[in-house]
Design a protein around this motif. Sequence first.
Motif, PDB file in Angstrom:
ATOM      1  N   ALA A  23       0.834  -1.208   0.000  1.00  0.00           N
ATOM      2  CA  ALA A  23       0.000   0.000   0.000  1.00  0.00           C
ATOM      3  C   ALA A  23       0.863   1.250   0.000  1.00  0.00           C
ATOM      4  N   VAL A  24       0.292   2.312  -0.566  1.00  0.00           N
ATOM      5  CA  VAL A  24       0.879   3.652  -0.482  1.00  0.00           C
ATOM      6  C   VAL A  24      -0.134   4.513   0.258  1.00  0.00           C
ATOM      7  N   ILE A  25       0.308   5.175   1.330  1.00  0.00           N
ATOM      8  CA  ILE A  25      -0.540   6.156   2.024  1.00  0.00           C
ATOM      9  C   ILE A  25       0.042   7.514   1.704  1.00  0.00           C
ATOM     10  N   PHE A  26      -0.751   8.368   1.037  1.00  0.00           N
ATOM     11  CA  PHE A  26      -0.207   9.635   0.531  1.00  0.00           C
ATOM     12  C   PHE A  26      -1.050  10.804   1.037  1.00  0.00           C
ATOM     13  N   LEU A  27      -0.371  11.817   1.595  1.00  0.00           N
ATOM     14  CA  LEU A  27      -1.034  12.945   2.251  1.00  0.00           C
ATOM     15  C   LEU A  27      -0.959  14.206   1.386  1.00  0.00           C
ATOM     16  N   HIS A  28      -2.104  14.786   1.108  1.00  0.00           N
ATOM     17  CA  HIS A  28      -2.172  15.977   0.246  1.00  0.00           C
ATOM     18  C   HIS A  28      -1.631  17.224   0.954  1.00  0.00           C
ATOM     19  N   GLY A  29      -1.533  18.303   0.200  1.00  0.00           N
ATOM     20  CA  GLY A  29      -1.054  19.572   0.741  1.00  0.00           C
ATOM     21  C   GLY A  29      -2.174  20.423   1.311  1.00  0.00           C
ATOM     22  N   LEU A  30      -1.799  21.558   1.876  1.00  0.00           N
ATOM     23  CA  LEU A  30      -2.732  22.497   2.512  1.00  0.00           C
ATOM     24  C   LEU A  30      -3.841  22.922   1.544  1.00  0.00           C
ATOM     25  N   GLY A  31      -5.088  22.830   2.008  1.00  0.00           N
ATOM     26  CA  GLY A  31      -6.225  23.309   1.214  1.00  0.00           C
ATOM     27  C   GLY A  31      -6.715  22.350   0.148  1.00  0.00           C
ATOM     28  N   ASP A  32      -6.085  21.204   0.024  1.00  0.00           N
ATOM     29  CA  ASP A  32      -6.440  20.225  -1.007  1.00  0.00           C
ATOM     30  C   ASP A  32      -7.263  19.105  -0.366  1.00  0.00           C
ATOM     31  N   THR A  33      -7.576  18.073  -1.134  1.00  0.00           N
ATOM     32  CA  THR A  33      -8.189  16.852  -0.588  1.00  0.00           C
ATOM     33  C   THR A  33      -7.441  15.663  -1.165  1.00  0.00           C
ATOM     34  N   GLY A  34      -7.763  14.474  -0.679  1.00  0.00           N
ATOM     35  CA  GLY A  34      -7.104  13.275  -1.179  1.00  0.00           C
ATOM     36  C   GLY A  34      -7.452  12.934  -2.616  1.00  0.00           C
ATOM     37  N   HIS A  35      -8.570  13.504  -3.121  1.00  0.00           N
ATOM     38  CA  HIS A  35      -9.046  13.098  -4.460  1.00  0.00           C
ATOM     39  C   HIS A  35      -8.042  13.423  -5.568  1.00  0.00           C
ATOM     40  N   SER A  36      -7.399  14.595  -5.499  1.00  0.00           N
ATOM     41  CA  SER A  36      -6.501  14.978  -6.602  1.00  0.00           C
ATOM     42  C   SER A  36      -5.321  14.020  -6.694  1.00  0.00           C
ATOM     43  N   TRP A  37      -4.809  13.565  -5.525  1.00  0.00           N
ATOM     44  CA  TRP A  37      -3.678  12.641  -5.561  1.00  0.00           C
ATOM     45  C   TRP A  37      -4.121  11.222  -5.903  1.00  0.00           C
ATOM     46  N   HIS A  55      -8.076  12.510   3.677  1.00  0.00           N
ATOM     47  CA  HIS A  55      -8.397  13.944   3.639  1.00  0.00           C
ATOM     48  C   HIS A  55      -8.057  14.553   4.999  1.00  0.00           C
ATOM     49  N   ALA A  56      -7.418  15.711   4.994  1.00  0.00           N
ATOM     50  CA  ALA A  56      -7.127  16.405   6.257  1.00  0.00           C
ATOM     51  C   ALA A  56      -8.409  17.002   6.826  1.00  0.00           C
ATOM     52  N   PRO A  57      -8.486  17.128   8.160  1.00  0.00           N
ATOM     53  CA  PRO A  57      -9.642  17.818   8.746  1.00  0.00           C
ATOM     54  C   PRO A  57      -9.649  19.303   8.376  1.00  0.00           C
ATOM     55  N   ILE A  58     -10.810  19.933   8.469  1.00  0.00           N
ATOM     56  CA  ILE A  58     -10.929  21.365   8.142  1.00  0.00           C
ATOM     57  C   ILE A  58     -10.761  22.165   9.431  1.00  0.00           C
ATOM     58  N   LYS A  59      -9.731  23.022   9.439  1.00  0.00           N
ATOM     59  CA  LYS A  59      -9.421  23.802  10.644  1.00  0.00           C
ATOM     60  C   LYS A  59      -8.901  25.182  10.224  1.00  0.00           C
ATOM     61  N   PRO A  60      -8.939  26.150  11.143  1.00  0.00           N
ATOM     62  CA  PRO A  60      -8.383  27.476  10.824  1.00  0.00           C
ATOM     63  C   PRO A  60      -6.864  27.404  10.634  1.00  0.00           C
ATOM     64  N   VAL A  61      -6.349  28.198   9.684  1.00  0.00           N
ATOM     65  CA  VAL A  61      -4.908  28.243   9.407  1.00  0.00           C
ATOM     66  C   VAL A  61      -4.410  29.671   9.627  1.00  0.00           C
ATOM     67  N   THR A  62      -3.496  29.830  10.575  1.00  0.00           N
ATOM     68  CA  THR A  62      -2.985  31.163  10.934  1.00  0.00           C
ATOM     69  C   THR A  62      -2.408  31.874   9.704  1.00  0.00           C
ATOM     70  N   LEU A  63      -1.624  31.132   8.888  1.00  0.00           N
ATOM     71  CA  LEU A  63      -0.975  31.720   7.715  1.00  0.00           C
ATOM     72  C   LEU A  63      -1.989  32.357   6.763  1.00  0.00           C
ATOM     73  N   ASN A  64      -3.177  31.749   6.675  1.00  0.00           N
ATOM     74  CA  ASN A  64      -4.220  32.262   5.765  1.00  0.00           C
ATOM     75  C   ASN A  64      -5.277  33.053   6.533  1.00  0.00           C
ATOM     76  N   MET A  67      -8.501  31.568   8.146  1.00  0.00           N
ATOM     77  CA  MET A  67      -9.557  30.914   7.362  1.00  0.00           C
ATOM     78  C   MET A  67      -9.502  29.413   7.564  1.00  0.00           C
ATOM     79  N   SER A  68     -10.665  28.762   7.569  1.00  0.00           N
ATOM     80  CA  SER A  68     -10.719  27.311   7.731  1.00  0.00           C
ATOM     81  C   SER A  68     -10.555  26.627   6.386  1.00  0.00           C
ATOM     82  N   MET A  69      -9.757  25.582   6.371  1.00  0.00           N
ATOM     83  CA  MET A  69      -9.510  24.808   5.147  1.00  0.00           C
ATOM     84  C   MET A  69      -8.932  23.454   5.547  1.00  0.00           C
ATOM     85  N   PRO A  70      -8.873  22.502   4.608  1.00  0.00           N
ATOM     86  CA  PRO A  70      -8.252  21.223   4.951  1.00  0.00           C
ATOM     87  C   PRO A  70      -6.775  21.433   5.310  1.00  0.00           C
TER      88      PRO A  70
END
Length: 229
Positions: A23-37, A55-64, A67-70
């Motif tokens: 198996a490959v377990i692959f983690l997407h980047g900020l603001g994305d979902t698992g579907h694109s990968w 898919h990452a949980p949706i939470k607030p991101v200080t850098l942005n 704003m809440s995003m994955p």
Amino acid sequence: MCGNNMSVPLPAIVPAARKATAAVIFLHGLGDTGHSWADAFAGIRTPHVKYICPHAPIKPVTLNMGMSMPTWFDIKGLQTDAEEDEAGIKQASENIKALIDQEVKNGIPSHRIVLGGFSQGGALSLYTALTSQQKLGGVVALSCWLPLRSSFPQVSANCANKEMHVLQCHGEADPLVPMMFGCLTVEKLKTLCNPSNITFKTYPRMPHSACPEEMMDIKEFIEKQLPPI
């Protein structure tokens, strides 16, 4: 399915074309979902490998501006000395270890699992591998950095993955996670793991994204680390 703050949808999965023995377990980047990968891996799949893209949980991101995003954990800044969300990184890492444990229960031994990710997901995959008691089949770290790097090597003293093979890739024209982060990360990894098992590939003109050449390098690495049995 949509995620909210309380629940995260089930991972996007590309099933093996025959019996899954790896198996490959692959983690997407900020603001994305698992579907694109999952879509990307469907294009380079190996018949006996199952690809799991959570898919990452949706939470607030200080850098942005809050704003809440994955997001796997909070990102406060993009400088090398920016404050890091230590509690969030450690919690996210435990969640990924639980996902690995689940696959082991499903019958795929941990040494037949490659962990990987892009950007924030790549950072989390490196941290998780270097703090895991589970011996992994390898790590694919794309356009990323090593989080909480000052906590190593103490943290990795009893890590099971000192001999793991790592494919680290970075775009030479990355404006978001500059290539300097990739270079610093590969140097640090070589002090924590067997340096001859670390491969660092860079791609001219590639920004903060993937390219066909990189995807073929990933396919080759996965086929080498997870051969048919």
